[in-house]
Enzyme design. Structure first.
Site, PDB file in Angstrom:
ATOM      1  N   GLN A  66       0.607 -10.913  -3.461  1.00  0.00           N
ATOM      2  CA  GLN A  66      -0.768 -10.442  -3.340  1.00  0.00           C
ATOM      3  C   GLN A  66      -1.247  -9.936  -4.685  1.00  0.00           C
ATOM      4  O   GLN A  66      -0.485  -9.275  -5.396  1.00  0.00           O
ATOM      5  CB  GLN A  66      -0.835  -9.280  -2.348  1.00  0.00           C
ATOM      6  CG  GLN A  66      -0.576  -9.681  -0.912  1.00  0.00           C
ATOM      7  CD  GLN A  66      -0.658  -8.480   0.009  1.00  0.00           C
ATOM      8  OE1 GLN A  66      -0.164  -7.406  -0.317  1.00  0.00           O
ATOM      9  NE2 GLN A  66      -1.259  -8.665   1.168  1.00  0.00           N
ATOM     10  N   LYS A  98     -13.198  -4.393   7.569  1.00  0.00           N
ATOM     11  CA  LYS A  98     -12.902  -5.139   6.345  1.00  0.00           C
ATOM     12  C   LYS A  98     -13.884  -6.264   6.112  1.00  0.00           C
ATOM     13  O   LYS A  98     -14.531  -6.759   7.035  1.00  0.00           O
ATOM     14  CB  LYS A  98     -11.481  -5.697   6.405  1.00  0.00           C
ATOM     15  CG  LYS A  98     -11.225  -6.611   7.594  1.00  0.00           C
ATOM     16  CD  LYS A  98      -9.765  -7.075   7.594  1.00  0.00           C
ATOM     17  CE  LYS A  98      -9.483  -7.932   8.811  1.00  0.00           C
ATOM     18  NZ  LYS A  98      -8.096  -8.371   8.880  1.00  0.00           N
ATOM     19  N   ARG A 108       6.886 -11.325   5.117  1.00  0.00           N
ATOM     20  CA  ARG A 108       6.562 -11.093   6.529  1.00  0.00           C
ATOM     21  C   ARG A 108       7.178 -12.223   7.332  1.00  0.00           C
ATOM     22  O   ARG A 108       7.024 -13.389   6.960  1.00  0.00           O
ATOM     23  CB  ARG A 108       5.043 -11.105   6.748  1.00  0.00           C
ATOM     24  CG  ARG A 108       4.353 -10.014   5.962  1.00  0.00           C
ATOM     25  CD  ARG A 108       2.844 -10.115   6.080  1.00  0.00           C
ATOM     26  NE  ARG A 108       2.237  -9.078   5.245  1.00  0.00           N
ATOM     27  CZ  ARG A 108       0.942  -8.903   5.095  1.00  0.00           C
ATOM     28  NH1 ARG A 108       0.095  -9.701   5.715  1.00  0.00           N
ATOM     29  NH2 ARG A 108       0.472  -7.938   4.329  1.00  0.00           N
ATOM     30  N   ASP A 167      -2.930  -7.416  -5.286  1.00  0.00           N
ATOM     31  CA  ASP A 167      -3.334  -6.267  -4.489  1.00  0.00           C
ATOM     32  C   ASP A 167      -3.895  -5.159  -5.370  1.00  0.00           C
ATOM     33  O   ASP A 167      -3.564  -5.089  -6.557  1.00  0.00           O
ATOM     34  CB  ASP A 167      -2.074  -5.746  -3.771  1.00  0.00           C
ATOM     35  CG  ASP A 167      -2.404  -5.118  -2.442  1.00  0.00           C
ATOM     36  OD1 ASP A 167      -3.596  -4.911  -2.148  1.00  0.00           O
ATOM     37  OD2 ASP A 167      -1.470  -4.813  -1.690  1.00  0.00           O
ATOM     38  N   CYS A 174       0.787  -1.243   0.000  1.00  0.00           N
ATOM     39  CA  CYS A 174       0.000   0.000   0.000  1.00  0.00           C
ATOM     40  C   CYS A 174       0.817   1.290   0.000  1.00  0.00           C
ATOM     41  O   CYS A 174       0.526   2.167  -0.805  1.00  0.00           O
ATOM     42  CB  CYS A 174      -1.028   0.035   1.117  1.00  0.00           C
ATOM     43  SG  CYS A 174      -1.025  -1.358   2.184  1.00  0.00           S
ATOM     44  N   HIS A 207      -5.381  -0.845  -4.836  1.00  0.00           N
ATOM     45  CA  HIS A 207      -5.830   0.241  -3.982  1.00  0.00           C
ATOM     46  C   HIS A 207      -6.719   1.137  -4.785  1.00  0.00           C
ATOM     47  O   HIS A 207      -6.350   1.569  -5.872  1.00  0.00           O
ATOM     48  CB  HIS A 207      -4.614   0.968  -3.404  1.00  0.00           C
ATOM     49  CG  HIS A 207      -3.760   0.032  -2.612  1.00  0.00           C
ATOM     50  ND1 HIS A 207      -2.636  -0.549  -3.141  1.00  0.00           N
ATOM     51  CD2 HIS A 207      -3.919  -0.501  -1.382  1.00  0.00           C
ATOM     52  CE1 HIS A 207      -2.126  -1.381  -2.252  1.00  0.00           C
ATOM     53  NE2 HIS A 207      -2.881  -1.378  -1.179  1.00  0.00           N
ATOM     54  N   HIS A 231      -8.416  -0.952   0.193  1.00  0.00           N
ATOM     55  CA  HIS A 231      -7.480  -2.007  -0.204  1.00  0.00           C
ATOM     56  C   HIS A 231      -8.344  -3.185  -0.612  1.00  0.00           C
ATOM     57  O   HIS A 231      -9.322  -3.467   0.043  1.00  0.00           O
ATOM     58  CB  HIS A 231      -6.628  -2.513   0.967  1.00  0.00           C
ATOM     59  CG  HIS A 231      -5.910  -1.457   1.703  1.00  0.00           C
ATOM     60  ND1 HIS A 231      -4.536  -1.391   1.715  1.00  0.00           N
ATOM     61  CD2 HIS A 231      -6.335  -0.442   2.471  1.00  0.00           C
ATOM     62  CE1 HIS A 231      -4.159  -0.385   2.475  1.00  0.00           C
ATOM     63  NE2 HIS A 231      -5.234   0.210   2.947  1.00  0.00           N
TER      64      HIS A 231
END
Length: 578
Positions: free
Chosen positions: A322, A406, A304, A324, A275, A326, A452
């Site tokens: 991901q 979320k 991570r 991902d 992000c 945004h 997200h």
RNA sequence: GCCGAUUUAGCUCAGCUGGUAGAGCAACUGAUUUGUAAUCAGUAGGUCGUCUGUUCGAAUCAGACAAUCGGCACCA
């Protein structure tokens, strides 16, 4: 037996377990134990020095069966808190429960098993212990009291019970079968990926075939996103720690980051999320309300340092990708963006055979940032999006991220464990912290809302679940190797190679097995590799310009002209309509 | 990270109470030319997870560490 009765019986089995534990381990303290969806468990505080392992289960089970054989009744009694405190005076866990019951002003009830064992319990229970028809203990594990890692770890015994021996046996057989679909096992058998515990615990080494599926998923998603108005970006993997301090993630998750100092004394961090990078791209140049909603996607690889005990095959790794994105939008656009994203996710899951997707709405946690008004608004936007589409969902009270509520989209693995895959998250943190804005119709600067979202979630996890759900038998379009050509004798090799070439020319992924083996051996080998189509060619096929195909999971043979067969497979190998 | 179990050949696993390792499959070589889930024979393959200790001697006993599996906790 209906689910309620089954649940009642399992709960009673848990009481019998507790009594058996008291018989076998004097000084043990029963903490708590419920029925679960698949069985029951009991949490015990064992006497000093006593260690329980799976080897002890048969012994405990035997003791349970002895208790069941006494056929004693289970009877409910109501009593005062004071009486209950006295009854369980040596058990601090029961005292803890009594505190809660007292605080809620509820009545105390206990259940007696015959007159030898009593436990604090709301019930209901079976009338006689002999109503428990078939019981089996399954595993031993540690579990924290009240689910809090600050508390003492208790010993948990898992078991299950059924209305008949046969049903129990069927359940155990089903579990065994499900374990054969384990993606870790299939990944090895199908030569998709492996792990190197010594060098990179929790990180995947993708082999050719596995990486083909991985790339196929991304290709599919890329097309899907392009069609749905997304742009795609790519941000650096290594960035200065300052960025993560600005985003607030360093303070909260610092110890889970991989970082290192460079020669110039700066601390860099391998990105644990995408992000902030996306926000920095948004921050380039001035954005107008006309630019919004801006849907910015990134297939970002993140790292991570997950707790060692949480790693699990492809499902929980330390390095993952991901899908991902945004979405930067105005507050007015927030809800409609949620609606379209929600629909997009469920459409996509259908393409992969998931019809039954569990959705959680996770709401504001205790430790959070942002005003209650914004939380109200964000939670409402997510809930409205769900209601707008008439989707069923459950609320996970207090489980939201610190920066916003979320939606979580849950898929199940082979043995029914739930894994979060897709997610939609509202973020009231990053736009503030990075001070991003857009110019509104009024010519003034405004703060955009940030969403997200990840649809597969993690490519690794999604692929793991796909493998398990298809039991390795992937649909043709996802199969890394779609066809295997198997000549019956080496006599036919020339025709096999010509068939192979035509398959490849048609864009199919194919190989030939020219080894000097019997056809039944080749069938077995490649069936175990889960190749969807085995194409057998012999003298007859060569003569007629045909092939004989056999599909994975079927014993049926079908002979048809090569050209016709290729046309059929090419059609079938197409990606679902985007 | 916590609780319990496990770690032996490429894979799946055996190895009793300590005496320097074994099977099946795979691999390799040869024979076999085969019609839908394992053709036969031979050869080769292992610092027994890592380290430290006990012992004349350790895959086996003890300790530490690591990883894996089942849970718990965590999951931006």
């Amino acid at each position: 037996m209906n689910q309620n009765d089954l649940s009642t019986m399992r709960h009673s089995a848990e009481h019998v377990l507790a009594e058996a534990m008291y018989h076998l381990y004097p000084g043990v303290k029963m903490a708590m134990g419920p029925a679960t969806k698949e069985g029951f468990y009991g949490d015990f505080d064992l006497p000093e020095g006593v260690v329980l392992s799976t080897e002890d289960l048969p012994k405990i089970e035997e003791e349970m069966n002895k208790i069941i054989a006494t056929r004693v009744p289970m009877t409910r009694k109501e009593l005062s808190v004071a009486e209950a405190r006295d009854l369980f005076k040596d058990n601090e866990y029961k005292q803890d429960w009594l505190n809660e019951i007292e605080a809620r002003g509820e009545k105390v009830s206990v259940y007696w098993t015959g007159d030898s064992f009593v436990d604090l319990c709301r019930g209901p229970h079976v009338s006689y212990v002999s109503d428990i028809k078939a019981v089996k203990l399954l595993s031993v594990a540690g579990a924290y009291w009240h689910g809090d890692s600050k508390n003492k770890m208790l010993t948990r015994v898992y078991g299950t019970a059924f209305g008949s021996k046969q049903e129990l046996q069927d359940y155990l057989t089903m579990l065994e079968e499900a374990k054969k679909r384990d993606h870790r096992k299939l990944g090895k058998e199908m030569d998709l990926f492996h792990f190197e515990p010594e060098y990179a615990p929790g990180s995947v080494f993708w082999h050719d075939k596995g990486y083909k599926i991985y790339r196929k998923l991304i290709e599919y998603m890329r097309k899907k996103q392009e069609k749905n108005g997304y742009i795609e970006v790519c941000t650096p993997a290594v960035m200065d720690r300052v960025l993560w301090e600005t985003s607030g993630h360093w303070q909260k998750y610092g110890e889970h980051n991989y970082s290192g100092k460079t020669e110039d004394g700066r601390v860099f961090c391998i990105k644990p999320m995408n992000c902030p990078g996306g926000v920095l791209i948004y921050g380039q140049g001035i954005k107008s309300y006309r630019d919004l909603p801006l849907r910015m996607a990134e297939f970002g690889k993140v790292h991570r340092y997950e707790a060692s005990g949480s790693l699990m095959g492809l499902m929980r790794v330390r390095e993952f990708t991901q899908d991902d994105a945004h979405i930067f939008c105005t507050p007015e656009q927030m809800e409609s963006e949620c609606i379209t994203t929600l629909k997009l996710i469920l459409d996509i899951y259908k393409d992969f055979g998931f019809e039954d997707v569990k959705i959680y709405l996770s709401t504001r946690p205790e430790k959070r940032i942002g005003s209650d008004e914004i939380w109200d608004l964000s939670e409402k936007a997510l809930a409205n999006a769900l209601k707008h589409n008439n989707y069923e969902f459950e609320i996970n009270e207090g489980e939201g991220a610190f920066y916003g509520p979320k939606l979580e989209f849950i898929l199940k693995d082979a043995i029914g464990r739930e894994w979060q895959c897709g997610t939609i998250q509202m973020d009231m943190n990053l736009p503030e912290r990075f001070d991003i804005s857009y110019i509104g119709e009024d010519g003034q600067r405004h703060r955009p809302v940030m969403l997200h979202r990840a649809l597969f979630g993690s490519i690794e996890r999604f692929l793991g679940i796909l493998i398990e759900n298809y039991a390795g038998k992937l649909p043709l379009w996802l199969s890394p190797q779609q066809v295997l050509v198997a000549p019956i004798t080496s006599e036919i090799n020339d025709y096999a190679e010509s068939v192979l070439q035509q398959l490849k020319d048609a864009g199919l992924s194919a190989q030939a097995d020219l080894s000097n083996e019997k056809i039944s051996y080749k069938i077995r080998e490649h069936s175990l590799e889960k190749i969807p189509v085995i194409m057998v060619v012999g003298a007859k096929e060569r003569e007629n310009g045909t092939v004989t195909i056999r599909r994975i999971g079927s014993e049926k043979q079908e002979t048809l002209p090569l050209k016709e067969c290729i046309d059929m497979l090419v059609k079938e190998a197409q990606m679902p309509k985007i």
